[in-house]
Design a protein around this motif. Structure first.
Motif, PDB file in Angstrom:
ATOM      1  N   SER A  97       0.862  -1.185  -0.055  1.00  0.00           N
ATOM      2  CA  SER A  97       0.009  -0.127   0.247  1.00  0.00           C
ATOM      3  C   SER A  97       0.830   1.206  -0.054  1.00  0.00           C
ATOM      4  O   SER A  97       1.816   1.251   0.759  1.00  0.00           O
ATOM      5  CB  SER A  97      -0.754   0.086   1.350  1.00  0.00           C
ATOM      6  OG  SER A  97      -1.632  -1.279   1.229  1.00  0.00           O
ATOM      7  N   VAL A  98      -0.008   2.196  -0.524  1.00  0.00           N
ATOM      8  CA  VAL A  98       1.074   3.545  -0.409  1.00  0.00           C
ATOM      9  C   VAL A  98       0.235   4.690  -0.052  1.00  0.00           C
ATOM     10  O   VAL A  98      -1.075   4.977  -0.695  1.00  0.00           O
ATOM     11  CB  VAL A  98       1.505   3.884  -2.077  1.00  0.00           C
ATOM     12  CG1 VAL A  98       2.385   5.235  -2.325  1.00  0.00           C
ATOM     13  CG2 VAL A  98       2.356   2.626  -2.567  1.00  0.00           C
ATOM     14  N   VAL A  99       0.794   5.698   0.641  1.00  0.00           N
ATOM     15  CA  VAL A  99      -0.141   6.686   1.225  1.00  0.00           C
ATOM     16  C   VAL A  99      -0.176   7.690  -0.095  1.00  0.00           C
ATOM     17  O   VAL A  99       0.867   7.965  -0.721  1.00  0.00           O
ATOM     18  CB  VAL A  99       0.745   7.299   2.369  1.00  0.00           C
ATOM     19  CG1 VAL A  99      -0.226   8.751   2.524  1.00  0.00           C
ATOM     20  CG2 VAL A  99       0.581   6.539   3.355  1.00  0.00           C
ATOM     21  N   GLU A 100      -1.295   8.044  -0.325  1.00  0.00           N
ATOM     22  CA  GLU A 100      -1.576   9.135  -1.480  1.00  0.00           C
ATOM     23  C   GLU A 100      -1.536  10.526  -0.701  1.00  0.00           C
ATOM     24  O   GLU A 100      -2.499  10.625   0.046  1.00  0.00           O
ATOM     25  CB  GLU A 100      -2.801   8.835  -2.082  1.00  0.00           C
ATOM     26  CG  GLU A 100      -2.895   7.433  -2.830  1.00  0.00           C
ATOM     27  CD  GLU A 100      -2.143   7.340  -4.084  1.00  0.00           C
ATOM     28  OE1 GLU A 100      -1.624   8.145  -4.483  1.00  0.00           O
ATOM     29  OE2 GLU A 100      -1.969   6.110  -4.507  1.00  0.00           O
ATOM     30  N   TRP A 101      -0.540  11.382  -1.368  1.00  0.00           N
ATOM     31  CA  TRP A 101      -0.506  12.676  -0.329  1.00  0.00           C
ATOM     32  C   TRP A 101      -1.357  13.505  -1.352  1.00  0.00           C
ATOM     33  O   TRP A 101      -1.094  13.727  -2.425  1.00  0.00           O
ATOM     34  CB  TRP A 101       1.051  13.091  -0.787  1.00  0.00           C
ATOM     35  CG  TRP A 101       2.009  11.967   0.134  1.00  0.00           C
ATOM     36  CD1 TRP A 101       2.945  11.326  -0.518  1.00  0.00           C
ATOM     37  CD2 TRP A 101       2.094  11.848   1.509  1.00  0.00           C
ATOM     38  NE1 TRP A 101       3.633  10.548   0.220  1.00  0.00           N
ATOM     39  CE2 TRP A 101       3.043  10.821   1.666  1.00  0.00           C
ATOM     40  CE3 TRP A 101       1.411  12.187   2.625  1.00  0.00           C
ATOM     41  CZ2 TRP A 101       3.498  10.350   2.784  1.00  0.00           C
ATOM     42  CZ3 TRP A 101       1.899  11.805   3.767  1.00  0.00           C
ATOM     43  CH2 TRP A 101       2.877  10.582   3.863  1.00  0.00           C
ATOM     44  N   PRO A 102      -1.872  14.629  -0.603  1.00  0.00           N
ATOM     45  CA  PRO A 102      -2.736  15.512  -1.323  1.00  0.00           C
ATOM     46  C   PRO A 102      -1.703  16.513  -2.055  1.00  0.00           C
ATOM     47  O   PRO A 102      -1.990  17.060  -3.000  1.00  0.00           O
ATOM     48  CB  PRO A 102      -3.501  16.074  -0.196  1.00  0.00           C
ATOM     49  CG  PRO A 102      -3.020  15.914   1.203  1.00  0.00           C
ATOM     50  CD  PRO A 102      -2.263  14.649   0.794  1.00  0.00           C
TER      51      PRO A 102
END
Length: 182
Positions: A97-102
């Motif tokens: 999983s990868v954190v999606e940054w705003p």
């Protein structure tokens, strides 16, 4: 079955001890890579951009991370490229999983790391450990006051990268969670 806590993992600092003068002496291997985030700050015609970034990775870190009682998630500006560029060199699966940054590197009004608020939101009330070289006491205090579950914010010095004591701290913290806290 109880969900395992999240391990939110940065690349530069914890896995790539970019400030270490002699990382090769401690088992790290050097690689040349062209991550998009790094290239975005370089003139594409420059010698440095053509040569790529020198990334130091320890081949044993993947197995050691997989052995931890966590659900691994990339929490890095490398975003999805961590799966394609970092994972193969340390033995991690290429589909973490990868954190999606705003927004990358956004300034926080309270002086927190640009990641702190978003990682708290990403965890969605689950226990988490965040491993990064940019964690400050202010980030720790804010998470403690605003996250309903246990959280460990583990700062790793970018000169040392992940060390035995960090793996021990992560294991002890996760094992210390009560079943209700997981």
């Amino acid at each position: 079955m109880t969900e395992r806590p999240l391990l939110l993992l940065d690349v530069d600092g914890p896995l790539n001890p970019f400030r270490a003068p002699f990382a090769g002496l401690r088992g790290y291997k050097s690689h040349r890579m062209w991550p998009e985030v790094w290239l975005s700050y370089r003139d594409p015609e420059s010698r440095r951009a053509r040569r790529g970034a020198r990334i130091r990775l320890h081949p044993s870190h993947g197995a050691r991370l997989l052995a931890l009682p966590f659900e691994l998630t990339w929490a890095t500006a490398w975003t999805h490229q961590a799966n394609t560029l970092i994972s193969p060199h340390i033995g991690l699966p290429g589909d973490l999983s990868v954190v999606e940054w705003p927004e990358l590197f956004a300034e926080d009004p309270d002086g927190l790391s640009w990641k702190t608020r978003h990682l708290r939101d990403w965890a969605a009330g689950r226990p988490f450990a965040w491993v990064d070289d940019m964690i400050t006491p202010r980030d720790r205090a804010w998470v403690a006051a605003h996250h309903p579950a246990p959280a460990l914010l583990l700062r790793v010095h970018p000169r040392h990268g992940l060390r035995d004591r960090d793996f021990t701290a992560l294991t002890r913290w996760a094992e210390g969670l009560s079943p209700a806290g997981r």
